[in-house]
Scaffold this active site. Structure first.
Site, PDB file in Angstrom:
ATOM      1  N   HIS A 282      -1.090  -0.816  -1.277  1.00  0.00           N
ATOM      2  CA  HIS A 282      -1.265  -1.551  -2.529  1.00  0.00           C
ATOM      3  C   HIS A 282       0.036  -1.560  -3.337  1.00  0.00           C
ATOM      4  O   HIS A 282       0.552  -2.626  -3.707  1.00  0.00           O
ATOM      5  CB  HIS A 282      -2.399  -0.907  -3.334  1.00  0.00           C
ATOM      6  CG  HIS A 282      -2.713  -1.609  -4.616  1.00  0.00           C
ATOM      7  ND1 HIS A 282      -3.730  -2.514  -4.730  1.00  0.00           N
ATOM      8  CD2 HIS A 282      -2.122  -1.555  -5.843  1.00  0.00           C
ATOM      9  CE1 HIS A 282      -3.750  -2.990  -5.974  1.00  0.00           C
ATOM     10  NE2 HIS A 282      -2.787  -2.419  -6.674  1.00  0.00           N
ATOM     11  N   GLU A 283       0.578  -0.376  -3.572  1.00  0.00           N
ATOM     12  CA  GLU A 283       1.806  -0.300  -4.377  1.00  0.00           C
ATOM     13  C   GLU A 283       2.975  -0.959  -3.645  1.00  0.00           C
ATOM     14  O   GLU A 283       3.851  -1.550  -4.286  1.00  0.00           O
ATOM     15  CB  GLU A 283       2.131   1.155  -4.743  1.00  0.00           C
ATOM     16  CG  GLU A 283       1.063   1.859  -5.598  1.00  0.00           C
ATOM     17  CD  GLU A 283       0.635   1.078  -6.837  1.00  0.00           C
ATOM     18  OE1 GLU A 283       1.453   0.331  -7.411  1.00  0.00           O
ATOM     19  OE2 GLU A 283      -0.551   1.202  -7.220  1.00  0.00           O
ATOM     20  N   HIS A 286       3.019  -4.550  -4.471  1.00  0.00           N
ATOM     21  CA  HIS A 286       3.683  -4.775  -5.760  1.00  0.00           C
ATOM     22  C   HIS A 286       5.203  -4.667  -5.581  1.00  0.00           C
ATOM     23  O   HIS A 286       5.969  -5.467  -6.108  1.00  0.00           O
ATOM     24  CB  HIS A 286       3.244  -3.725  -6.782  1.00  0.00           C
ATOM     25  CG  HIS A 286       1.863  -3.940  -7.360  1.00  0.00           C
ATOM     26  ND1 HIS A 286       1.488  -5.111  -7.973  1.00  0.00           N
ATOM     27  CD2 HIS A 286       0.774  -3.128  -7.431  1.00  0.00           C
ATOM     28  CE1 HIS A 286       0.237  -5.006  -8.406  1.00  0.00           C
ATOM     29  NE2 HIS A 286      -0.227  -3.817  -8.076  1.00  0.00           N
ATOM     30  N   GLU A 312      -0.994  -8.724  -8.784  1.00  0.00           N
ATOM     31  CA  GLU A 312      -2.114  -8.073  -8.103  1.00  0.00           C
ATOM     32  C   GLU A 312      -2.442  -8.779  -6.786  1.00  0.00           C
ATOM     33  O   GLU A 312      -2.896  -8.148  -5.834  1.00  0.00           O
ATOM     34  CB  GLU A 312      -3.329  -8.035  -9.045  1.00  0.00           C
ATOM     35  CG  GLU A 312      -4.431  -7.091  -8.639  1.00  0.00           C
ATOM     36  CD  GLU A 312      -4.049  -5.601  -8.683  1.00  0.00           C
ATOM     37  OE1 GLU A 312      -2.944  -5.255  -9.147  1.00  0.00           O
ATOM     38  OE2 GLU A 312      -4.860  -4.787  -8.229  1.00  0.00           O
TER      39      GLU A 312
HETATM   40 ZN    ZN Z   1      -2.205  -3.142  -8.605  1.00  0.00          ZN
END
Ligand code: ZN
Length: 518
Positions: A282-283, A286, A312
């Site tokens: 997830h990170e 980003h 996101e």
């Molecule tokens: Zn996030």
């Protein structure tokens, strides 16, 4: 073939002297913001506890100076002249985009009176402390006066920013800060059809007698090995460690000062390797977005992320569309022995895949699976919208929260700690933020469908560790536009259609129907 990205930072210059001057002055203020971001990262990862009080003063001073630079009269005048000088350029020209978006930020920063900014900051700093105490004791009445004050101040804030009085509502004036151009009507137009399809799918999953094998979620794995493996995976999907870092923190995040210095954090849990791996994926999503921004436009809108929902979308895409897919686990399973020895030798790639996709309604948003997560977000959107429009009195929040959890997820919330006191957002003064999580989830699915259409065999490549074609596609189609388009327009530009719940539902159904035999 998309040529490899250049990451050298040759600052781009604008075509007209007044445009250059305006952009450079505005970028100067941003420089302080990016300095504060590094101090913020340091506070969460490296700083000893003793540094806290002084760090708060350092950050407050930087914020004060940045605000005064970003709202100076001189900058206002220059942006005015720059707007005239760029008026004949195409709307998507970098100069026009930079001037328009700097102007948007300038207007936002100057519309709020300093007294309101200060009151919001001091209220939310106490409210966060009160919230943390109230949550520990599951004591909503303790937090209630603070939330009432935050809602009142946010109404004032929305009034300062303004909203479309004929077609919109006050909540829109708040959401625009996180998601430019977003309105409650837009969100509702996306969420209502989503819920109509999500609810029957969830009911079918709950009613099914077939349960996927989740045994890997209770299999202890060494923490340091997990961290090394997570670092290996994020590098393999494209995170450039020459231009970024990955460290540990209690709450994972991604920040940093610019595309060539991206700071991510993750956390790992002994008993569930997939938690740490998912959080790192997830990170990294980003982080890949940040690293993919145009290095020629550091600290200017052409080199900045569009919005929270598009940010996101990048994290969810790598976490869910890639990181919860069977081809990904086929590859990951082959590479695990280098990091874990034989510690997970008896689990198959299919078992890892099934453990990563178990659906289980629960009380806590941040622990939710891909299917039920959006229900948590829809509930919060309904509640904050109603609080801002005065349809819901703050004192009635717990009752209404619990009613919606029963309605959406069939759950009886046992206490406010696991109910309306679980999230930090409202205590931090952030109202209008929650929908960006689900909008991002839906954008992710729609972008990924388009990428698959553009690159047949894309997912088969994951099984061989081939992730670069997807990253190059995202770089070219999403990252490199900076703030050229609003989120909704970027979606149409990239996928040829406005945002819809359909691609996400197709993604979920394709996975869950065979898994649950429905
Ligand atoms: Zn996030």
């Amino acid at each position: 073939m998309i040529p490899p990205m250049s990451t050298t930072a040759t600052p781009a210059t604008a075509s007209h002297p007044v445009v250059t001057e305006a952009i450079e002055l505005a970028r100067d203020a941003r420089l302080l913001g990016s300095t504060a971001a590094i101090l913020g990262w340091d506070q969460e990862t490296m700083m000893p506890g003793g540094g806290l009080e002084h760090r708060a003063r350092q950050l407050a001073q930087l914020a004060r100076i940045e605000h005064s630079m970003a709202t100076s009269e001189r900058l206002g005048e220059l942006l005015e002249k720059a707007a005239e000088a760029t008026a004949s350029l195409p709307e998507t020209h970098p100069d026009r985009v930079n001037v328009r978006e700097f102007r948007r930020d300038y207007d936002k920063a100057t519309k709020l009176p300093a007294t309101l900014v200060e009151e919001l900051a001091s209220t939310s700093s106490i409210a966060q402390h009160e919230w943390a105490e109230a949550r520990k004791a599951s004591d909503f009445p303790r937090f209630r006066p603070w939330l009432e004050k935050i809602v009142r101040l946010n109404r004032e804030k929305a009034d300062c920013f303004g909203w479309d009085r004929a077609n919109g509502e006050r909540w829109d004036g708040l959401a625009d800060s996180y998601e430019p151009g977003c309105t409650a009507k837009y969100v509702e137009g996306v969420f209502v059809p989503l819920r109509k399809r999500l609810q029957p799918l969830l009911d079918a999953v709950k009613g099914s007698s077939r349960r996927p094998d989740g045994s890997f979620n209770d299999h202890p794995m060494d923490l340091d090995s997990q961290e090394r493996f997570a670092r290996f995976v994020s590098g393999a999907i494209g995170f450039d460690y020459q231009r970024g870092r990955l460290d540990r923190s209690t709450h994972p995040f991604c920040s940093g000062s610019h595309c060539n210095d991206v700071r991510m954090t993750s956390r790992y849990s002994k008993n569930c390797m997939l938690d740490g791996l998912g959080s790192t994926m997830h990170e990294t999503g980003h982080g890949l977005y940040e690293q993919g921004l145009d290095p020629n436009w550091i600290s200017a809108p052409m080199g900045e992320a569009v919005s929270l929902s598009i940010h996101e979308s990048q994290s969810r895409l790598w976490e869910n569309q890639v990181g919860r897919s069977l081809p990904f686990f086929r590859w990951a399973k082959q590479r695990m022995p280098e990091h874990f020895g034989n510690a997970a030798g008896h689990f198959s790639a299919e078992q890892l895949y099934s453990a990563a996709n178990v659906v289980e309604p629960g009380f806590i948003r941040v622990d939710a699976d891909e299917t039920t997560y959006n229900m948590h977000v829809m509930i919060r959107f309904e509640m904050e919208r109603a609080m801002i429009s005065r349809d819901l009195d703050v004192k009635d929040l717990p009752g209404e929260w619990n009613r919606l959890y029963k309605d959406y997820l069939g759950l009886v919330v046992p206490d406010d700690r696991r109910g309306c006191l679980q999230d930090v957002h409202w205590s931090g003064g952030m109202i209008g933020y929650f929908p960006t999580y689900t909008l991002g989830t839906l954008y992710a699915a729609q972008f990924f469908e388009k990428a698959k259409e553009a690159m047949p065999g894309l997912e088969d490549g994951f099984a061989k560790g081939e992730f670069r074609p997807l990253l190059a596609w995202l770089n070219a189609n999403i990252h490199r536009h900076g703030r050229r388009y609003l989120s909704a327009d970027l979606c149409t530009q990239v996928t040829g259609a406005p945002l819809s719940a359909d691609p996400f539902m197709r993604h979920l159904e394709a996975k869950l129907k065979p898994m649950y035999g429905i």
